[in-house]
Design a protein around this motif. Structure first.
Motif, PDB file in Angstrom:
ATOM      1  N   PHE A  22       6.606   6.076   9.892  1.00 48.73           N
ATOM      2  CA  PHE A  22       6.180   7.227   9.092  1.00 48.73           C
ATOM      3  C   PHE A  22       6.932   8.460   9.556  1.00 48.73           C
ATOM      4  CE2 PHE A  22       3.356   7.051  12.742  1.00 48.73           C
ATOM      5  CZ  PHE A  22       3.148   8.369  13.109  1.00 48.73           C
ATOM      6  N   LEU A  30      -1.101  15.884   8.461  1.00 48.03           N
ATOM      7  CA  LEU A  30      -1.174  14.478   8.071  1.00 48.03           C
ATOM      8  C   LEU A  30      -2.489  13.898   8.561  1.00 48.03           C
ATOM      9  CD1 LEU A  30       0.192  11.828   6.989  1.00 48.03           C
ATOM     10  CD2 LEU A  30       0.982  11.466   9.344  1.00 48.03           C
ATOM     11  N   LEU A  32      -4.695  10.713   9.508  1.00 49.43           N
ATOM     12  CA  LEU A  32      -4.500   9.321   9.935  1.00 49.43           C
ATOM     13  C   LEU A  32      -5.871   8.666   9.975  1.00 49.43           C
ATOM     14  CD1 LEU A  32      -2.728   7.036  11.013  1.00 49.43           C
ATOM     15  CD2 LEU A  32      -2.898   8.058  13.300  1.00 49.43           C
ATOM     16  N   LYS A  40      -5.266   3.520  15.343  1.00 47.31           N
ATOM     17  CA  LYS A  40      -5.071   4.975  15.322  1.00 47.31           C
ATOM     18  C   LYS A  40      -4.920   5.546  16.735  1.00 47.31           C
ATOM     19  CE  LYS A  40      -8.974   5.829  13.273  1.00 47.31           C
ATOM     20  NZ  LYS A  40      -9.520   4.451  13.346  1.00 47.31           N
ATOM     21  N   ILE A 191      -1.302  16.169  13.200  1.00 49.17           N
ATOM     22  CA  ILE A 191      -1.728  14.832  12.790  1.00 49.17           C
ATOM     23  C   ILE A 191      -3.195  14.724  13.188  1.00 49.17           C
ATOM     24  CG2 ILE A 191      -1.370  12.348  12.941  1.00 49.17           C
ATOM     25  CD1 ILE A 191       1.440  12.860  13.940  1.00 49.17           C
ATOM     26  N   VAL A 193      -6.656  12.514  13.232  1.00 48.71           N
ATOM     27  CA  VAL A 193      -7.445  11.293  13.115  1.00 48.71           C
ATOM     28  C   VAL A 193      -8.895  11.683  12.876  1.00 48.71           C
ATOM     29  CG1 VAL A 193      -8.421   9.355  14.406  1.00 48.71           C
ATOM     30  CG2 VAL A 193      -5.965   9.779  14.485  1.00 48.71           C
ATOM     31  N   MET A 208      -2.293   8.772   5.800  1.00 49.55           N
ATOM     32  CA  MET A 208      -1.769   7.446   6.117  1.00 49.55           C
ATOM     33  C   MET A 208      -2.942   6.585   6.576  1.00 49.55           C
ATOM     34  SD  MET A 208       1.328   6.304   8.664  1.00 49.55           S
ATOM     35  CE  MET A 208       0.487   6.529  10.232  1.00 49.55           C
ATOM     36  N   LEU A 210      -4.351   2.937   8.211  1.00 57.58           N
ATOM     37  CA  LEU A 210      -4.058   1.753   9.005  1.00 57.58           C
ATOM     38  C   LEU A 210      -5.179   0.731   8.867  1.00 57.58           C
ATOM     39  CD1 LEU A 210      -2.925   3.384  12.385  1.00 57.58           C
ATOM     40  CD2 LEU A 210      -1.443   2.559  10.552  1.00 57.58           C
ATOM     41  N   LYS A 215       0.252  -0.324   8.545  1.00 61.41           N
ATOM     42  CA  LYS A 215       0.091   0.714   7.524  1.00 61.41           C
ATOM     43  C   LYS A 215      -0.119   0.046   6.181  1.00 61.41           C
ATOM     44  CE  LYS A 215       3.643   3.197   6.069  1.00 61.41           C
ATOM     45  NZ  LYS A 215       4.713   4.222   6.029  1.00 61.41           N
ATOM     46  N   GLU A 218      -0.100   5.126   2.076  1.00 61.50           N
ATOM     47  CA  GLU A 218       0.346   6.454   2.502  1.00 61.50           C
ATOM     48  C   GLU A 218       0.641   7.278   1.264  1.00 61.50           C
ATOM     49  OE1 GLU A 218       3.651   8.516   5.496  1.00 61.50           O
ATOM     50  OE2 GLU A 218       3.926   6.449   4.814  1.00 61.50           O
TER      51      GLU A 218
END
Length: 255
Positions: A22, A30, A32, A40, A191, A193, A208, A210, A215, A218
């Motif tokens: 990514f 972003l 996640l 993650k 980023i 989470v 994105m 997971l 992945k 996205e």
């Protein structure tokens, strides 16, 4: 700013992250997301140097950092918060943040660390009084302290790990607004989470997803929230609220 290619992490015969690639653009937030055990935290730990990748490349501002020690990575401009705050209770709020600034920036200047601590505490709304105790902080205050410590290291990229955990609805909105403020006013790329989808989808630029270390999706929040596979493996009954939050974010952005 960040380009990750073919990232893999194995623990013996178990593959925690499998060929994940990514990119993160400067100034972007972003999101996640993914179920527990999806990889993650393992990705965060590889980005911050706590874990060495089994394979793959991590380019930060054009330089390879995969496998570098945590102090080299944080000195280079990647800061992070932790899901469970663990402050030094024998130190004041100010001293906790100044300590992070002292070692995180790699300058070893007490004066600069103190200045960084004052700026970071003011940004997150915590007292700059040098004697205020950590013990008086509730869940929201401890999350703010985590952010302040990370900001004091002078990051260009911030890895925010579950900044909403343990907060009530009002505190969640405040924390989300704080992340947006950090990006908008300080120019720090993030980023994030998070498991609280209704809040995250209103803030992030892209998402994105997971699952089992891979992945699976996205893109823009609205597209990801409507992805049948994401709904099946993660969003479930939260899909409607996530889609509504993503739509509201698009409306406010005039998209």
């Amino acid at each position: 700013m960040l380009t990750v290619e073919g990232l893999v992490k194995r623990f013996g015969g178990f593959t925690a992250v499998n060929n994940v690639s990514f990119r993160v653009e400067q100034g972007e937030i972003l999101g996640l997301i993914g179920p527990n055990g999806s990889g993650k935290s393992t990705i965060f730990n590889m980005l911050s140097g706590t874990l060495i990748p089994t394979a793959g490349s991590i380019l930060f501002n054009g330089a390879e950092i995969a496998g570098h020690a945590p102090h080299r990575i944080i000195n280079g401009g990647i800061g992070r918060t932790f899901q469970i705050p663990r402050p030094f209770h024998r130190l004041s709020i100010f001293e906790n943040v100044a300590l992070a600034g002292y070692y995180g920036q790699g300058r070893h200047s007490r004066a600069r660390a103190d200045e960084a601590a004052e700026r970071a505490l003011a940004m997150v709304g915590l007292p700059t009084d040098r004697h205020a105790s950590v013990d008086g902080l509730g869940a929201a205050g401890l999350k703010k302290l985590e952010l302040a410590k990370a900001l004091a290291t002078g990051p260009k990229l911030l890895l925010a790990d579950e900044s909403l955990g343990g907060l009530d609805e009002h505190e969640m909105d405040q924390a989300a607004d704080m992340l947006r403020k950090i990006r908008d006013e300080l120019g720090i790329t993030i980023i994030w989470v998070e498991h609280i989808m209704g809040v995250l989808m209103r803030v992030v630029d892209r998402v994105m997803v997971l699952d089992h270390g891979e992945k699976i999706s996205e893109g823009l929040p609205s597209a990801v929230a409507s992805d049948p596979r994401v709904i099946e493996v993660y969003l479930g009954t939260d899909a409607d609220s996530s889609q509504a939050a993503a739509a509201e974010a698009r409306r406010k952005a005039g998209v």
